[in-house]
Design a protein around this motif. Sequence first.
Motif, PDB file in Angstrom:
ATOM      1  N   MET A  22      -4.681   4.607  -1.626  1.00  0.00           N
ATOM      2  CA  MET A  22      -4.960   4.157  -0.260  1.00  0.00           C
ATOM      3  C   MET A  22      -4.835   5.305   0.734  1.00  0.00           C
ATOM      4  O   MET A  22      -5.640   5.420   1.661  1.00  0.00           O
ATOM      5  N   ARG A  23      -3.850   6.172   0.541  1.00  0.00           N
ATOM      6  CA  ARG A  23      -3.708   7.319   1.443  1.00  0.00           C
ATOM      7  C   ARG A  23      -4.913   8.253   1.319  1.00  0.00           C
ATOM      8  O   ARG A  23      -5.303   8.909   2.290  1.00  0.00           O
ATOM      9  N   GLY A  24      -5.505   8.279   0.127  1.00  0.00           N
ATOM     10  CA  GLY A  24      -6.714   9.082  -0.053  1.00  0.00           C
ATOM     11  C   GLY A  24      -7.869   8.595   0.809  1.00  0.00           C
ATOM     12  O   GLY A  24      -8.748   9.371   1.180  1.00  0.00           O
ATOM     13  N   PHE A  25      -7.852   7.300   1.126  1.00  0.00           N
ATOM     14  CA  PHE A  25      -8.856   6.731   2.027  1.00  0.00           C
ATOM     15  C   PHE A  25      -8.393   6.764   3.481  1.00  0.00           C
ATOM     16  O   PHE A  25      -9.063   6.224   4.366  1.00  0.00           O
ATOM     17  N   GLY A  26      -7.238   7.374   3.719  1.00  0.00           N
ATOM     18  CA  GLY A  26      -6.688   7.387   5.073  1.00  0.00           C
ATOM     19  C   GLY A  26      -5.964   6.117   5.430  1.00  0.00           C
ATOM     20  O   GLY A  26      -5.743   5.817   6.603  1.00  0.00           O
ATOM     21  N   LEU A  27      -5.592   5.331   4.403  1.00  0.00           N
ATOM     22  CA  LEU A  27      -4.955   4.032   4.627  1.00  0.00           C
ATOM     23  C   LEU A  27      -3.502   4.091   4.161  1.00  0.00           C
ATOM     24  O   LEU A  27      -3.193   3.799   3.011  1.00  0.00           O
ATOM     25  N   ASP A  28      -2.623   4.476   5.047  1.00  0.00           N
ATOM     26  CA  ASP A  28      -1.197   4.546   4.721  1.00  0.00           C
ATOM     27  C   ASP A  28      -0.590   3.167   4.982  1.00  0.00           C
ATOM     28  O   ASP A  28       0.023   2.923   6.023  1.00  0.00           O
ATOM     29  N   ILE A  29      -0.773   2.260   4.030  1.00  0.00           N
ATOM     30  CA  ILE A  29      -0.425   0.858   4.274  1.00  0.00           C
ATOM     31  C   ILE A  29       0.704   0.345   3.385  1.00  0.00           C
ATOM     32  O   ILE A  29       1.120  -0.813   3.508  1.00  0.00           O
ATOM     33  N   VAL A  30       1.216   1.170   2.471  1.00  0.00           N
ATOM     34  CA  VAL A  30       2.259   0.734   1.544  1.00  0.00           C
ATOM     35  C   VAL A  30       3.555   1.444   1.905  1.00  0.00           C
ATOM     36  O   VAL A  30       3.588   2.664   2.053  1.00  0.00           O
ATOM     37  N   ASP A  31       4.649   0.669   2.045  1.00  0.00           N
ATOM     38  CA  ASP A  31       5.944   1.276   2.318  1.00  0.00           C
ATOM     39  C   ASP A  31       6.952   0.858   1.247  1.00  0.00           C
ATOM     40  O   ASP A  31       6.630   0.084   0.333  1.00  0.00           O
ATOM     41  N   SER A  32       8.173   1.374   1.351  1.00  0.00           N
ATOM     42  CA  SER A  32       9.195   1.102   0.338  1.00  0.00           C
ATOM     43  C   SER A  32       9.566  -0.371   0.285  1.00  0.00           C
ATOM     44  O   SER A  32       9.892  -0.899  -0.784  1.00  0.00           O
ATOM     45  N   GLU A  33       9.503  -1.062   1.426  1.00  0.00           N
ATOM     46  CA  GLU A  33       9.821  -2.488   1.445  1.00  0.00           C
ATOM     47  C   GLU A  33       8.847  -3.280   0.580  1.00  0.00           C
ATOM     48  O   GLU A  33       9.245  -4.191  -0.144  1.00  0.00           O
ATOM     49  N   MET A  34       7.557  -2.940   0.652  1.00  0.00           N
ATOM     50  CA  MET A  34       6.556  -3.618  -0.169  1.00  0.00           C
ATOM     51  C   MET A  34       6.790  -3.334  -1.646  1.00  0.00           C
ATOM     52  O   MET A  34       6.658  -4.230  -2.491  1.00  0.00           O
ATOM     53  N   SER A  35       7.122  -2.094  -1.970  1.00  0.00           N
ATOM     54  CA  SER A  35       7.393  -1.731  -3.360  1.00  0.00           C
ATOM     55  C   SER A  35       8.565  -2.524  -3.917  1.00  0.00           C
ATOM     56  O   SER A  35       8.493  -3.068  -5.030  1.00  0.00           O
ATOM     57  N   GLU A  36       9.634  -2.612  -3.141  1.00  0.00           N
ATOM     58  CA  GLU A  36      10.817  -3.355  -3.585  1.00  0.00           C
ATOM     59  C   GLU A  36      10.503  -4.839  -3.736  1.00  0.00           C
ATOM     60  O   GLU A  36      10.995  -5.494  -4.663  1.00  0.00           O
ATOM     61  N   ARG A  37       9.675  -5.370  -2.840  1.00  0.00           N
ATOM     62  CA  ARG A  37       9.326  -6.787  -2.912  1.00  0.00           C
ATOM     63  C   ARG A  37       8.501  -7.096  -4.167  1.00  0.00           C
ATOM     64  O   ARG A  37       8.720  -8.119  -4.828  1.00  0.00           O
ATOM     65  N   LEU A  38       7.558  -6.207  -4.517  1.00  0.00           N
ATOM     66  CA  LEU A  38       6.767  -6.431  -5.724  1.00  0.00           C
ATOM     67  C   LEU A  38       7.650  -6.397  -6.960  1.00  0.00           C
ATOM     68  O   LEU A  38       7.481  -7.208  -7.879  1.00  0.00           O
ATOM     69  N   GLN A  39       8.619  -5.496  -6.987  1.00  0.00           N
ATOM     70  CA  GLN A  39       9.549  -5.449  -8.106  1.00  0.00           C
ATOM     71  C   GLN A  39      10.386  -6.728  -8.176  1.00  0.00           C
ATOM     72  O   GLN A  39      10.673  -7.238  -9.259  1.00  0.00           O
ATOM     73  N   GLU A  40      10.759  -7.255  -7.011  1.00  0.00           N
ATOM     74  CA  GLU A  40      11.522  -8.510  -6.974  1.00  0.00           C
ATOM     75  C   GLU A  40      10.699  -9.662  -7.539  1.00  0.00           C
ATOM     76  O   GLU A  40      11.197 -10.466  -8.338  1.00  0.00           O
ATOM     77  N   LEU A  41       9.420  -9.751  -7.149  1.00  0.00           N
ATOM     78  CA  LEU A  41       8.553 -10.813  -7.662  1.00  0.00           C
ATOM     79  C   LEU A  41       8.325 -10.652  -9.162  1.00  0.00           C
ATOM     80  O   LEU A  41       8.271 -11.648  -9.900  1.00  0.00           O
ATOM     81  N   THR A  42       8.198  -9.414  -9.611  1.00  0.00           N
ATOM     82  CA  THR A  42       8.051  -9.161 -11.045  1.00  0.00           C
ATOM     83  C   THR A  42       9.273  -9.660 -11.794  1.00  0.00           C
ATOM     84  O   THR A  42       9.159 -10.278 -12.866  1.00  0.00           O
ATOM     85  N   SER A  43      10.448  -9.411 -11.248  1.00  0.00           N
ATOM     86  CA  SER A  43      11.688  -9.872 -11.869  1.00  0.00           C
ATOM     87  C   SER A  43      11.735 -11.393 -11.940  1.00  0.00           C
ATOM     88  O   SER A  43      12.140 -11.972 -12.964  1.00  0.00           O
ATOM     89  N   ILE A  44      11.284 -12.069 -10.878  1.00  0.00           N
ATOM     90  CA  ILE A  44      11.248 -13.538 -10.861  1.00  0.00           C
ATOM     91  C   ILE A  44      10.338 -14.046 -11.972  1.00  0.00           C
ATOM     92  O   ILE A  44      10.685 -14.983 -12.710  1.00  0.00           O
ATOM     93  N   TYR A  45       9.159 -13.419 -12.111  1.00  0.00           N
ATOM     94  CA  TYR A  45       8.232 -13.853 -13.155  1.00  0.00           C
ATOM     95  C   TYR A  45       8.809 -13.624 -14.541  1.00  0.00           C
ATOM     96  O   TYR A  45       8.751 -14.507 -15.406  1.00  0.00           O
TER      97      TYR A  45
END
Length: 217
Positions: free
Chosen positions: A190-213
Amino acid sequence: MARNKHPEETVQLILDVAYRLFMEKGYEGTSIQDIIDQLGGLSKGAIYHHFKSKEDILVAVVDRMTAESNQMLAVIRDRSDLCGIEKLKTIFKESINRPVQNDIFTVVPNFQNNPKLLFSLLHETIEEAAPNYLLPIIKEGISDGSFETDYPEQLAEMILLLANVWMNPMIFDDSEEESYSKIMVFSQMMRGFGLDIVDSEMSERLQELTSIYQKNK
């Protein structure tokens, strides 16, 4: 309740019962008979009049759970106080942080064993979410100069396919570590497209959802 007189009420009752049982016992641990036993006298024929299989019921349950998401996407898309890239980041942050995501990652089984559910996700991504919600935001971002691309339609589809399919642990049975690696690659792309849209909070949240699954599969 007579299904012929009140078909919509019958469908909602079936979905209410199925959702509760999926949450309590898991999808694989819930049988059609379990659902029938909780329907207050409705017959097996009443279920099969509306749904061909337990998998069809699951698809309808998930569709109902995600209807709220589309409303949220429309609200963000139509905001006048954000530029294109701000809307894009807000959509990802709000989508991944919705409390209903916990329920989805608890209820839904592995997509590899449920092709109808996978097809439903792909159809929703390409035919609904990408053109109706993400594409207008990308076009707005091009107009306001917050990012640029010569292929807005394809970019909208690619972003959502990566987010909804490639990074979805329910499809590829990813571990928390694998989910982290994927979101890091997604962030770099995304940063390669100039889209800096992912932060550490999103990363941690995806890991949390993965753990739930992983705990409930």
